[in-house]
Design an enzyme around this catalytic site. Structure first.
Site, short mmCIF file in Angstrom:
data_model
loop_
_atom_site.label_atom_id
_atom_site.label_comp_id
_atom_site.label_asym_id
_atom_site.label_seq_id
_atom_site.Cartn_x
_atom_site.Cartn_y
_atom_site.Cartn_z
N ASP A 123 -26.20 -10.94 -23.44
CA ASP A 123 -24.42 -10.42 -23.70
C ASP A 123 -24.31 -12.13 -23.99
O ASP A 123 -23.17 -12.56 -22.64
CB ASP A 123 -23.85 -9.83 -23.57
CG ASP A 123 -22.64 -9.68 -23.46
OD1 ASP A 123 -22.13 -10.01 -24.71
OD2 ASP A 123 -22.09 -9.16 -23.42
N GLU A 127 -29.07 -40.19 -9.49
CA GLU A 127 -28.78 -40.68 -8.17
C GLU A 127 -28.00 -39.62 -7.41
O GLU A 127 -26.53 -39.87 -8.08
CB GLU A 127 -28.43 -42.39 -7.16
CG GLU A 127 -29.34 -43.44 -8.17
CD GLU A 127 -28.72 -44.24 -7.96
OE1 GLU A 127 -27.60 -44.93 -6.84
OE2 GLU A 127 -29.16 -45.30 -8.49
N GLU A 133 -25.44 -37.57 -5.26
CA GLU A 133 -24.54 -37.03 -4.41
C GLU A 133 -24.02 -35.89 -4.25
O GLU A 133 -23.79 -35.42 -5.00
CB GLU A 133 -23.08 -38.15 -4.39
CG GLU A 133 -25.01 -40.02 -4.51
CD GLU A 133 -23.13 -40.21 -3.97
OE1 GLU A 133 -23.52 -41.87 -4.27
OE2 GLU A 133 -22.14 -40.62 -3.87
N GLU A 140 -24.64 -40.79 2.78
CA GLU A 140 -24.08 -41.58 2.33
C GLU A 140 -23.62 -42.11 3.45
O GLU A 140 -22.78 -41.96 4.03
CB GLU A 140 -23.35 -40.99 0.93
CG GLU A 140 -24.22 -41.41 -0.08
CD GLU A 140 -24.33 -42.91 -0.36
OE1 GLU A 140 -22.88 -43.52 -0.19
OE2 GLU A 140 -24.48 -42.97 -1.55
N GLU A 162 -27.19 -38.65 -0.58
CA GLU A 162 -27.70 -38.52 -2.08
C GLU A 162 -28.91 -38.75 -1.77
O GLU A 162 -29.92 -38.81 -1.03
CB GLU A 162 -27.43 -39.94 -1.79
CG GLU A 162 -27.64 -40.92 -3.05
CD GLU A 162 -27.69 -42.39 -3.36
OE1 GLU A 162 -28.34 -42.69 -4.42
OE2 GLU A 162 -26.63 -42.67 -3.31
N HIS A 182 -24.79 -41.46 -10.30
CA HIS A 182 -25.30 -42.67 -10.95
C HIS A 182 -26.60 -42.70 -11.98
O HIS A 182 -27.17 -41.80 -11.55
CB HIS A 182 -25.76 -44.03 -10.51
CG HIS A 182 -24.12 -43.98 -9.45
ND1 HIS A 182 -24.27 -45.13 -8.36
CD2 HIS A 182 -22.72 -44.20 -9.62
CE1 HIS A 182 -22.85 -45.40 -7.38
NE2 HIS A 182 -22.42 -44.64 -7.60
N ARG A 214 -21.33 -54.12 -7.87
CA ARG A 214 -20.82 -52.59 -7.79
C ARG A 214 -19.36 -52.30 -8.06
O ARG A 214 -18.97 -50.78 -8.02
CB ARG A 214 -21.28 -51.71 -5.99
CG ARG A 214 -22.95 -52.09 -5.87
CD ARG A 214 -23.45 -51.54 -4.70
NE ARG A 214 -24.66 -50.59 -5.30
CZ ARG A 214 -25.54 -51.72 -4.82
NH1 ARG A 214 -25.65 -52.77 -4.82
NH2 ARG A 214 -26.54 -50.93 -4.50
N GLU A 221 -27.23 -49.02 -14.96
CA GLU A 221 -27.17 -47.96 -13.85
C GLU A 221 -25.20 -47.95 -14.68
O GLU A 221 -24.61 -48.92 -14.46
CB GLU A 221 -26.99 -48.76 -12.65
CG GLU A 221 -26.88 -47.57 -11.19
CD GLU A 221 -26.24 -48.20 -10.56
OE1 GLU A 221 -25.62 -47.07 -9.01
OE2 GLU A 221 -27.08 -48.59 -9.83
N ARG A 264 -22.49 -46.12 -13.70
CA ARG A 264 -22.09 -45.63 -11.80
C ARG A 264 -20.64 -45.11 -11.90
O ARG A 264 -20.47 -44.02 -11.30
CB ARG A 264 -21.21 -47.20 -11.30
CG ARG A 264 -22.32 -48.05 -10.93
CD ARG A 264 -21.61 -49.23 -10.11
NE ARG A 264 -21.09 -48.47 -9.16
CZ ARG A 264 -22.03 -48.70 -8.43
NH1 ARG A 264 -23.19 -48.35 -7.80
NH2 ARG A 264 -21.30 -48.68 -7.30
#
Length: 445
Positions: A53, A131, A133, A188, A195, A244, A317, A334, A336
Site C-alpha cells: 500500500d 564515513e 558517525e 570519535e 565512526e 563525510h 578540515r 571529501e 564534509r
C-alpha cells in the site's frame, strides 16, 4: 559486486535454511521499510508480484492509487548474520514500480539511478566512500532511548576508556559477514560517539550499504543494551555526527579521472570542475545533505563541522570540501557537511548531479582557502567572497524552493512532496517553545 540470478537466490535460500525474506525499500525521508515474506513466497517476490500500500508511505501516492509493486534487485540479496541460524532471515532491496510497469518517480533509489545513468552517458562511474558517525547511548530502566552515557572517551581512545569497543567490533564483524568492506573504525571526539568508514564502492551500492549499515548498527547496539542514534546533534556542547562523503569519478576502463600528475595538486580539470559544481549548488542542496531542524545545530563554528562554502588544497578540515593527501588511484574530494540523518539516495544524487553540472558548464572553483576559517573575521570573509552555508532549515528551505536545478534532479514528485514536508517541519519547530527559551527568559521578563 555480486551477480545473483533468480536460480542462485532460490538455491541459497534452500541450502541456508532461510525462512523469512524481507523486501526492503526506502521512503522519501530515508526511513527503511519492508514487507516480510516466508520462503514459500520467494518465487512470487522474485517475479515482481509483491504488492504493498503506497498510500501508507509518506510522500508516495494518494489513497485512490495506492497499489505499488516491489521489484527486488537480485544483487542485494543478503542473509542477516545477527538473526537465528535456524530459520534464517534474508533481505532484498527493491525498486518501487507502478502497476503499469513503470518505475515510481517518488522512489529515492530511482532518483539516484537516474543521475547515475546520466553520469554513465557522459562516460563516468561514480565512486563513493562514506564515513559514518553515530552515538551509542544508554537506555533507561524501561529500555527507552536516552542521551546518557557512562563513558568519557575521546578521539581514538581505546578500551577500557572506550566502553563500546566490543560493540563496534561486533558491528564490524557482522558487516563483513554481509560482504561489506570496512576500512576503519574508531571512537570519535565526543563521549559515546563512534565512526565506521566504508571502503570505496559504486554510488548505488554505497547508498544501499548506508541504509543497511544504519539498520545493522541499531540492531546490534540494541543487543548490547544500548541505543544507536544517527541524530546529527543529540546533545549541546559536543560535536555532532557527520557523514563525510568521499567522491571520485572513473572512466569506462575504471581509471580515476580526478588524477592529473602534471597538476600542482595532482588534480585533473574534471576534478576541479566537479568540485566547482558542488560548491556552486551547495546552498540549494543543503536541505538534502542536512535534512533536519537539528542538522543546523551541528553546522556551527567550534565543533569540527564546516560552515563556509569553500574548499582547501591543504586538507584543511575547516573547509566544506577538502582534498585528502592520498593521490594516485585514491585521489578524491571529501564533502564534509552531510550528516548521518541523510537519505543517502537523495544526497548522493544531488552531489553527483551538481558535480556533473560543473563538468558540463566547465565551471572553475574559487581560490583554495588553506587557513583556519573559524579564525577569520567577517571582513576577511567578505574580501574573499566566501559564502556561508544555510544556518537553519528555514534558510535551506528558501534556497531549495527557488532552485530549478534541484527540481530537475529530484523530479516534480519528490521535489514538491519533500518541500511540503520540510516546510511543515520548519513551521512546527518555529511554533515550539524550547527549554533554552524558558530558562533564558522566564524569570527575566
Amino acid at each position: 559486486m555480486k551477480n545473483y540470478s533468480r536460480e542462485d537466490i532460490i538455491r541459497i535460500v534452500e541450502e541456508e535454511d532461510v525462512e523469512f525474506i524481507r523486501l526492503q525499500f526506502t521512503d522519501m525521508f530515508g526511513m527503511l521499510k519492508n514487507v516480510a515474506l516466508t520462503a514459500s513466497q520467494l518465487e512470487r517476490a522474485l517475479d515482481n508480484q509483491c504488492i504493498f500500500d503506497g498510500s501508507a508511505i509518506d510522500g508516495f501516492v494518494r489513497i485512490e492509487e495506492s497499489d505499488m509493486y516491489l521489484y527486488p534487485d537480485y544483487n542485494t540479496f543478503e542473509i542477516f548474520p545477527w538473526r537465528p541460524q535456524q530459520g534464517k532471515v534474508a533481505r532484498l532491496i527493491c525498486d518501487v514500480y507502478r502497476p503499469n510497469g513503470e518505475p515510481f518517480e517518488g522512489d529515492p533509489r530511482y532518483v539516484l539511478k537516474k543521475v547515475l545513468k546520466e553520469a554513465e552517458r557522459m562516460g563516468y562511474t561514480f565512486h563513493v566512500g562514506p564515513e559514518c558517525e553515530f552515538f551509542l547511548f544508554d537506555t533507561d530502566e524501561s529500555g527507552r532511548p536516552s542521551t546518557d552515557t557512562r563513558e568519557m572517551a575521546g578521539y581514538f581512545d581505546v578500551g577500557p576508556v572506550d566502553m563500546a569497543e566490543n560493540v563496534r567490533r561486533d558491528i564490524v564483524l557482522n558487516l563483513e559477514e554481509m560482504g561489506f568492506a570496512v576500512e576503519a573504525s574508531h571512537h570519535e571526539l565526543a563521549p559515546a560517539q563512534h565512526e565506521i568508514d566504508l571502503e570505496y564502492m559504486d554510488g548505488l551500492t554505497a547508498a544501499d550499504n548506508i541504509m543497511t549499515f544504519k539498520m545493522a548498527v541499531k540492531t546490534i547496539a540494541k543487543r548490547h543494551g544500548l541505543h544507536a542514534t544517527f541524530m546529527p546533534k543529540p546533545k549541546a556542547g559536543i560535536n555532532g555526527s557527520g557523514m563525510h562523503i568521499n567522491m571520485s569519478l572513473a572512466d569506462q576502463s575504471g581509471h580515476n579521472v580526478f588524477i592529473d600528475e602534471t597538476d600542482g595538486l595532482g588534480l585533473s580539470r574534471i576534478a576541479y570542475q566537479f568540485m566547482a559544481g558542488i560548491l556552486a549548488h551547495m546552498k540549494e542542496i543543503t536541505m538534502l545533505t542536512n535534512p533536519l531542524v537539528n542538522s543546523y545545530k551541528r553546522l556551527v563554528p567550534g565543533y569540527d563541522a564546516p560552515v563556509y562554502v569553500t574548499w582547501s588544497a591543504a586538507a584543511n578540515r575547516s573547509a566544506l570540501i577538502r582534498i585528502p593527501c592520498t593521490r594516485g588511484s585514491n585521489t578524491r574530494i571529501e564533502l564534509r557537511c552531510p550528516d548521518s540523518a541523510v537519505n543517502p539516495y537523495l544526497a548522493l544524487a544531488s552531489c553527483l548531479a551538481a558535480g556533473l553540472d560543473g563538468i558540463k558548464q566547465e565551471m572553475e572553483p574559487p581560490k583554495s582557502v588553506d587557513v583556519n576559517l573559524f579564525a577569520m573575521t567577517e571582513e576577511q570573509m567578505d574580501a574573499l567572497g566566501i559564502e556561508q552555508l544555510p544556518e537553519t532549515l528555514g534558510e535551506a528551505l528558501e534556497a531549495f524552493e527557488h532552485s530549478s536545478f534541484v527540481r530537475k534532479v529530484l523530479g516534480d514528485h519528490v521535489y514538491t512532496k519533500y518541500l511540503a514536508a520540510k516546510s511543515a517541519e520548519w513551521k512546527k519547530f518555529r511554533a515550539e517553545v524550547t527549554d533554552w527559551e524558558v530558562e533564558e527568559y522566564l524569570y527575566k521578563f
